[in-house]
Design an enzyme around this catalytic site. Structure first.
Site, short mmCIF file in Angstrom:
data_model
loop_
_atom_site.label_atom_id
_atom_site.label_comp_id
_atom_site.label_asym_id
_atom_site.label_seq_id
_atom_site.Cartn_x
_atom_site.Cartn_y
_atom_site.Cartn_z
N ASP A 178 2.94 -4.95 7.97
CA ASP A 178 1.71 -4.17 7.81
C ASP A 178 0.55 -5.16 7.86
O ASP A 178 0.27 -5.87 6.89
CB ASP A 178 1.75 -3.41 6.48
N CYS A 196 -4.73 2.47 -3.75
CA CYS A 196 -3.48 2.98 -3.16
C CYS A 196 -2.33 2.01 -3.37
O CYS A 196 -1.46 1.86 -2.50
CB CYS A 196 -3.63 3.28 -1.67
N LYS A 234 -10.32 -0.92 10.40
CA LYS A 234 -10.38 -2.14 9.58
C LYS A 234 -10.83 -3.34 10.40
O LYS A 234 -11.10 -4.40 9.85
CB LYS A 234 -9.00 -2.46 9.00
N GLN A 241 -4.63 -5.64 6.60
CA GLN A 241 -5.64 -6.52 6.00
C GLN A 241 -5.55 -7.94 6.55
O GLN A 241 -6.08 -8.87 5.95
CB GLN A 241 -5.49 -6.56 4.47
N HIS A 275 0.87 -1.17 0.00
CA HIS A 275 0.00 0.00 0.00
C HIS A 275 0.92 1.23 0.00
O HIS A 275 2.01 1.19 0.56
CB HIS A 275 -0.84 -0.05 1.29
N1 PMP Z 1 -1.85 -0.94 4.48
C1 PMP Z 1 -2.82 -1.65 3.89
C2 PMP Z 1 -2.52 -3.01 3.37
C3 PMP Z 1 -4.09 -1.10 3.76
O1 PMP Z 1 -5.07 -1.81 3.17
C4 PMP Z 1 -4.35 0.20 4.29
C5 PMP Z 1 -5.72 0.83 4.16
N2 PMP Z 1 -6.32 0.70 2.92
C6 PMP Z 1 -3.30 0.88 4.90
C7 PMP Z 1 -2.07 0.27 4.98
C8 PMP Z 1 -3.47 2.25 5.44
O2 PMP Z 1 -4.43 2.31 6.45
P1 PMP Z 1 -4.95 3.71 7.00
O3 PMP Z 1 -5.35 4.52 5.81
O4 PMP Z 1 -6.10 3.33 7.88
O5 PMP Z 1 -3.82 4.34 7.76
#
Ligand code: PMP
Length: 406
Positions: free
Chosen positions: A200, A364, A226, A203, A123
Site C-alpha cells: 500500500d 482510519c 494523494k 503515503q 489503514h
Molecule cells: N492506505 C493509506 C496508508 C492511506 O493513507 C489511505 C488514505 N488515507 C488509504 C490507504 C486509502 O486511500 P483512499 O481513501 O484514497 O482509497
C-alpha cells in the site's frame, strides 16, 4: 538542490487564501494533497476540447480521449517503472485497488483455512477487505504487531509465516505513525517462502521514487488524490503473472470480449479489470500530476521534504507538553502527537481558528489507537509546497493552544 519552494507555491492557487483572517497553513496532506493549476487546467481541457467516451469509438473526439487515456497508462507505467502497461489497472483509488485484489486473488488462489498477514499499522482499507474474506470463511487474517516505537520486527514475520500463508499485505509508509517500513527486505523474506506481497503505497508514492521492478512487489496500490491528482481515480499495479490468472472483479462493459446468454468471454489485461466507463478525465489529469512531479524531480522532492520533516519533528519534540506517537527510526512526511490534558479534536479546532489545517482522530487506523490506548492523535503532514516558516507558525500556534487548554 534545484528546488525553489516560492516558485512551486505559485502553482497551487488554493494556498493563497486566508482562513479565519490568517494565511492558510495546510498540513493535512496525508488526507489529500492540493492540486497544481496544470492538473485543474487539464480537467478543463478534456471537458472543453475532447470529451467523449473512450474505447471502440470511431469518431474523432473518442479517438482523442482514448489516445489520451492510454498515453496516461504509459505515463503511470513509466512512473512506476512497470514492465508493461498491461500491469497498470485504473481504479477509483487505493481502497478499490485493495478490494479488487482481495476479491479476485482470493477466488483464484485461496481456500478455507488459508492465511493473509497484515500489520497492526494498516489503514482500514488494507484490513477490512481481508476481514470481509474472513467473514466469508475464505481467509484468516493474521496480525503482525509493531512495537511501541511503531516499528515491525522482521524476525517476527518469519514466525508468522506458515504453509497456509497466501499473501502479505503491507503499508509502505504509515499514514498515522509515519514509519517507513523496510518493504524491500520484507518482500525478500516473503518471496523466500513463495508468498506474494501487496504494497500500500498511498503515503509513499508522493514522497519518493518507487520502482516496482526493483522492489519486486507483486501488487502496489495508490490513490491519485494523494499525489496532486484528482479524487476518484487510483492505480493497481500487479505483476502480469498474477493478474493474468485472476478472474474479473466487476462485470460490465469494456471488461468483456464477447457476450451472449450462452456464455461470456473476458477482455485481455488491463481491460479485464476495468468494467464500465472509466474516469478517463481523472486518469488523464492524474497523468498530468505525475508529469508535474517528474518535472520537479522525485529526488528533489524527497530531499526537500526530508529536511522539512526533520525540522517539523524537532519543533514538535521541543514542546514538552506534546507526546509523539510513532518514533520509528525511519519516518517520513508526518508527525502524530497527543497531550495528557486535551482531546486531539480540541487542539485541531484551536489550530483551525489560527488558520492551520491539521487532521485529528484515528486516521482510519483504529488498531494503532488501541495499541497505544489513546482516542486519537493530532496529525500534521507535509507536502513539498510547505515551508519551514509554516512549521514555525504551527509551533507557535501549538504553544498558544497548549497554554489555553492546560
Ligand atoms: N492506505 C493509506 C496508508 C492511506 O493513507 C489511505 C488514505 N488515507 C488509504 C490507504 C486509502 O486511500 P483512499 O481513501 O484514497 O482509497
Amino acid at each position: 538542490m534545484n528546488f525553489d519552494v516560492r516558485e512551486i507555491r505559485k502553482d497551487f492557487p488554493i494556498l493563497e487564501q486566508t482562513v479565519n483572517n490568517r494565511r492558510l497553513v495546510y498540513f493535512d496532506n496525508a488526507a489529500t494533497t492540493q492540486k497544481p493549476r496544470r492538473v485543474v487546467d487539464k480537467i478543463v481541457e478534456v471537458y472543453t476540447q475532447y470529451n467523449a467516451n473512450v474505447h471502440r469509438g470511431v469518431h474523432h473526439l473518442s479517438n482523442l480521449a482514448t489516445t489520451a487515456m492510454e498515453e496516461s497508462r504509459q505515463t503511470v507505467r513509466r512512473f512506476l517503472n512497470a514492465a508493461s502497461e498491461r500491469e497498470i489497472i485504473f481504479t477509483r483509488g487505493a481502497t478499490e485497488s485493495i478490494n479488487l485484489v482481495a476479491n479476485s486473488f482470493s477466488q483464484q488462489f485461496m481456500s478455507e483455512g488459508d492465511e493473509i498477514i497484515v500489520t497492526e499499522m494498516e489503514h482500514h482499507s488494507n484490513l477490512v477487505p481481508w476481514q470481509l474474506l474472513e467473514n466469508q470463511h475464505k481467509a484468516k487474517v493474521v496480525k503482525w504487531a509493531f512495537d511501541d516505537r511503531g516499528e515491525l520486527n522482521l524476525a517476527e514475520l518469519e514466525e508468522l509465516i506458515t504453509d497456509r500463508t497466501k499473501l502479505l499485505s503491507i503499508v509502505y509508509v504509515s499514514n498515522t505513525l509515519g514509519t517507513i517500513n523496510p518493504v524491500e527486505q520484507i518482500i525478500e523474506i516473503a518471496h523466500s517462502h513463495n508468498i506474494p506481497v501487496l504494497v500500500d503505497a498511498s503515503q509513499a508514492i508522493q514522497h519518493f521514487a518507487i520502482d516496482v521492478q526493483q522492489l519486486d512487489c507483486d501488487f502496489l496500490v495508490f490513490s491519485g488524490h494523494k499525489i496532486y491528482g484528482p479524487t476518484g481515480v487510483g492505480v493497481l499495479y500487479g505483476k502480469e503473472q498474477w493478474l493474468s490468472q485472476m478472474p474479473p472483479y466487476q462485470g460490465g462493459g469494456e471488461m468483456i470480449e464477447t457476450v451472449s446468454f450462452s456464455g461470456t468471454t473476458f477482455n485481455q489485461l488491463p481491460y479485464k479489470f476495468e468494467a464500465g466507463t472509466p474516469d478517463y478525465v481523472g486518469i488523464i489529469a492524474l497523468a498530468e500530476a505525475l508529469r508535474y512531479v517528474e518535472a520537479i524531480g522525485m529526488d528533489n522532492i524527497a530531499a526537500y521534504e526530508s529536511e522539512l520533516f526533520t525540522y517539523l519533528n524537532d519543533k514538535i519534540q521541543s514542546i514538552s507538553d506534546l507526546r509523539l506517537i510513532g518514533t520509528a527510526e525511519k519516518r517520513a512526511s508526518l508527525v502524530s502527537f497527543v497531550t495528557d490534558f486535551a482531546h486531539p479534536f480540541d487542539i485541531g479546532t484551536l489550530l483551525d481558528k489560527m488558520g492551520i489545517a491539521v487532521r485529528t482522530g484515528t486516521h482510519c487506523t483504529e488498531p494503532i489507537m488501541q495499541h497505544f490506548g489513546i482516542p486519537g492523535t493530532v496529525r500534521a503532514s507535509i507536502a513539498f509546497y510547505n515551508t519551514a516558516e509554516e512549521i514555525d507558525i504551527l509551533h507557535d500556534s501549538l504553544l498558544r493552544a497548549v497554554s489555553m487548554l492546560k
